[in-house]
Design a protein around this motif. Structure first.
Motif, PDB file in Angstrom:
ATOM      1  N   GLY A  75      12.631   5.521  -0.653  1.00 22.47           N
ATOM      2  CA  GLY A  75      11.763   5.087   0.231  1.00 22.47           C
ATOM      3  C   GLY A  75      11.104   3.909  -0.818  1.00 22.47           C
ATOM      4  O   GLY A  75      10.688   2.547  -0.493  1.00 22.47           O
ATOM      5  N   ILE A  76      10.788   4.010  -1.802  1.00 24.41           N
ATOM      6  CA  ILE A  76      10.550   3.021  -2.711  1.00 24.41           C
ATOM      7  C   ILE A  76      11.180   1.131  -3.604  1.00 24.41           C
ATOM      8  O   ILE A  76      10.675   0.518  -2.644  1.00 24.41           O
ATOM      9  N   CYS A  77      12.438   2.620  -2.944  1.00 28.88           N
ATOM     10  CA  CYS A  77      13.785   1.318  -3.351  1.00 28.88           C
ATOM     11  C   CYS A  77      13.537   0.194  -2.125  1.00 28.88           C
ATOM     12  O   CYS A  77      13.567  -0.540  -2.138  1.00 28.88           O
ATOM     13  N   SER A  78      13.559   1.003  -1.090  1.00 33.50           N
ATOM     14  CA  SER A  78      13.896   0.637   0.130  1.00 33.50           C
ATOM     15  C   SER A  78      13.005  -0.719   0.711  1.00 33.50           C
ATOM     16  O   SER A  78      13.203  -1.325   0.697  1.00 33.50           O
ATOM     17  N   LEU A  79      12.118   0.484   0.338  1.00 35.27           N
ATOM     18  CA  LEU A  79      10.521  -0.816   1.121  1.00 35.27           C
ATOM     19  C   LEU A  79      10.319  -1.939   0.446  1.00 35.27           C
ATOM     20  O   LEU A  79      10.596  -3.085   0.552  1.00 35.27           O
ATOM     21  N   VAL A  89       0.781  -0.706  -0.279  1.00 38.09           N
ATOM     22  CA  VAL A  89      -0.443  -0.467   0.420  1.00 38.09           C
ATOM     23  C   VAL A  89       1.218   1.074  -0.145  1.00 38.09           C
ATOM     24  O   VAL A  89       1.398   2.223  -0.318  1.00 38.09           O
ATOM     25  N   LEU A  90       1.664   1.115   0.507  1.00 42.88           N
ATOM     26  CA  LEU A  90       2.342   2.684   0.620  1.00 42.88           C
ATOM     27  C   LEU A  90       3.429   2.065  -0.594  1.00 42.88           C
ATOM     28  O   LEU A  90       3.259   3.923  -1.167  1.00 42.88           O
ATOM     29  N   VAL A  91       4.074   1.429  -0.782  1.00 41.62           N
ATOM     30  CA  VAL A  91       4.819   1.543  -2.228  1.00 41.62           C
ATOM     31  C   VAL A  91       4.118   2.430  -3.644  1.00 41.62           C
ATOM     32  O   VAL A  91       4.292   3.228  -3.740  1.00 41.62           O
ATOM     33  N   VAL A  92       2.345   1.559  -3.861  1.00 43.77           N
ATOM     34  CA  VAL A  92       1.152   2.354  -4.630  1.00 43.77           C
ATOM     35  C   VAL A  92       1.193   3.566  -4.351  1.00 43.77           C
ATOM     36  O   VAL A  92       1.443   4.599  -4.540  1.00 43.77           O
ATOM     37  N   LEU A  93       1.241   4.264  -2.675  1.00 43.00           N
ATOM     38  CA  LEU A  93       0.576   5.009  -2.857  1.00 43.00           C
ATOM     39  C   LEU A  93       1.566   6.317  -3.047  1.00 43.00           C
ATOM     40  O   LEU A  93       1.849   7.341  -4.069  1.00 43.00           O
ATOM     41  N   LEU A  94       3.456   5.437  -2.732  1.00 41.70           N
ATOM     42  CA  LEU A  94       4.361   6.425  -3.094  1.00 41.70           C
ATOM     43  C   LEU A  94       4.498   6.425  -4.760  1.00 41.70           C
ATOM     44  O   LEU A  94       4.761   7.468  -5.185  1.00 41.70           O
ATOM     45  N   ILE A  95       4.520   5.746  -5.498  1.00 46.38           N
ATOM     46  CA  ILE A  95       4.370   5.723  -6.674  1.00 46.38           C
ATOM     47  C   ILE A  95       3.471   6.762  -7.229  1.00 46.38           C
ATOM     48  O   ILE A  95       3.786   7.113  -8.268  1.00 46.38           O
ATOM     49  N   LEU A  96       2.436   5.801  -7.197  1.00 45.73           N
ATOM     50  CA  LEU A  96       1.280   6.788  -7.309  1.00 45.73           C
ATOM     51  C   LEU A  96       0.662   8.648  -7.334  1.00 45.73           C
ATOM     52  O   LEU A  96       0.782   9.605  -7.843  1.00 45.73           O
ATOM     53  N   TYR A  97       1.033   8.822  -5.944  1.00 44.45           N
ATOM     54  CA  TYR A  97       0.289   9.698  -5.552  1.00 44.45           C
ATOM     55  C   TYR A  97       1.800  11.252  -5.648  1.00 44.45           C
ATOM     56  O   TYR A  97       2.373  12.089  -5.936  1.00 44.45           O
ATOM     57  N   PHE A  98       3.312  10.378  -4.349  1.00 48.29           N
ATOM     58  CA  PHE A  98       3.457  10.832  -4.563  1.00 48.29           C
ATOM     59  C   PHE A  98       5.488  11.299  -5.195  1.00 48.29           C
ATOM     60  O   PHE A  98       6.134  12.180  -5.595  1.00 48.29           O
ATOM     61  N   ALA A  99       5.617  10.455  -5.785  1.00 45.88           N
ATOM     62  CA  ALA A  99       6.324  10.327  -6.779  1.00 45.88           C
ATOM     63  C   ALA A  99       6.666  11.395  -8.053  1.00 45.88           C
ATOM     64  O   ALA A  99       6.656  11.958  -7.958  1.00 45.88           O
ATOM     65  N   PHE A 112      17.347   0.741   3.157  1.00 48.20           N
ATOM     66  CA  PHE A 112      17.425  -0.688   3.129  1.00 48.20           C
ATOM     67  C   PHE A 112      17.338  -1.523   4.529  1.00 48.20           C
ATOM     68  O   PHE A 112      16.757  -1.697   4.590  1.00 48.20           O
ATOM     69  N   THR A 113      18.626  -1.585   5.167  1.00 48.65           N
ATOM     70  CA  THR A 113      19.422  -1.976   5.771  1.00 48.65           C
ATOM     71  C   THR A 113      17.866  -1.876   7.630  1.00 48.65           C
ATOM     72  O   THR A 113      17.852  -2.925   7.493  1.00 48.65           O
ATOM     73  N   SER A 114      17.297  -0.773   7.629  1.00 50.51           N
ATOM     74  CA  SER A 114      16.962  -0.844   9.087  1.00 50.51           C
ATOM     75  C   SER A 114      15.318  -1.803   8.306  1.00 50.51           C
ATOM     76  O   SER A 114      14.390  -2.086   9.639  1.00 50.51           O
ATOM     77  N   LEU A 115      14.937  -1.536   7.067  1.00 52.49           N
ATOM     78  CA  LEU A 115      12.941  -1.588   6.967  1.00 52.49           C
ATOM     79  C   LEU A 115      13.478  -3.831   6.728  1.00 52.49           C
ATOM     80  O   LEU A 115      12.785  -4.456   6.588  1.00 52.49           O
ATOM     81  N   THR A 116      14.343  -3.662   6.168  1.00 48.82           N
ATOM     82  CA  THR A 116      15.009  -5.342   5.979  1.00 48.82           C
ATOM     83  C   THR A 116      15.035  -6.253   7.039  1.00 48.82           C
ATOM     84  O   THR A 116      14.547  -6.827   7.604  1.00 48.82           O
TER      85      THR A 116
END
Length: 136
Positions: free
Chosen positions: A39-43, A16-26, A112-116
């Motif tokens: 953020g998209i890459c890291s998630l 959901v966050l990635v779709v929101l980032l791609i469609l709205y924020f990017a 990336f490290t933190s989210l992983t």
């Protein structure tokens, strides 16, 4: 472990966050804020690491004679790996085209490290296990 409710909740939240980032924020902020593309890459990176772990376990079991290719979950994680790698490459290239490498690399590495680590804690229930050990 990859089909446990806690990890599936993490998986859904990330998607959901990635779709929101791609469609709205990017489109609006991607070229002025380095955190959008990274953020998209890291998630997606945290999902790819966990999906590769699940896929690796499935392949190991398959080679041991317990065919995992008949399960929908195995194919689902294969799809997640392929999709996440494509999205990561695309948005990391956009970040590197837009911003200086000296800015993108450390931010991407830390996120990336933190989210992983967060995904690993959720998937393997490390925190729950540690709390049980310290309470005994």
């Amino acid at each position: 472990m990859a089909t446990q409710p806690a990890f599936l909740l993490y998986l859904g939240s990330v998607i959901v966050l990635v779709v929101l980032l791609i469609l709205y924020f990017a489109p609006r902020y991607g070229h002025t804020n380095v955190l959008v593309f990274t953020g998209i890459c890291s998630l997606m990176g945290s999902l790819s690491v966990m999906s590769v772990k699940a896929l690796g376990t499935a392949l190991k079991l398959t080679f041991e004679g317990k065919d995992q290719l008949v399960y929908l979950e195995t194919w689902f994680f294969m799809f997640i790996v392929a999709t996440s790698v494509i999205i990561q490459i695309n948005y990391l290239n956009k970040a590197l085209d837009t911003f200086n490498t000296a800015v993108v690399s450390p931010i991407y590495y830390v996120m990336f490290t933190s989210l992983t680590i967060i995904a690993s804690v959720i998937m393997f229930k490390v925190l729950h296990h540690q709390l049980l050990i310290t309470s005994c």
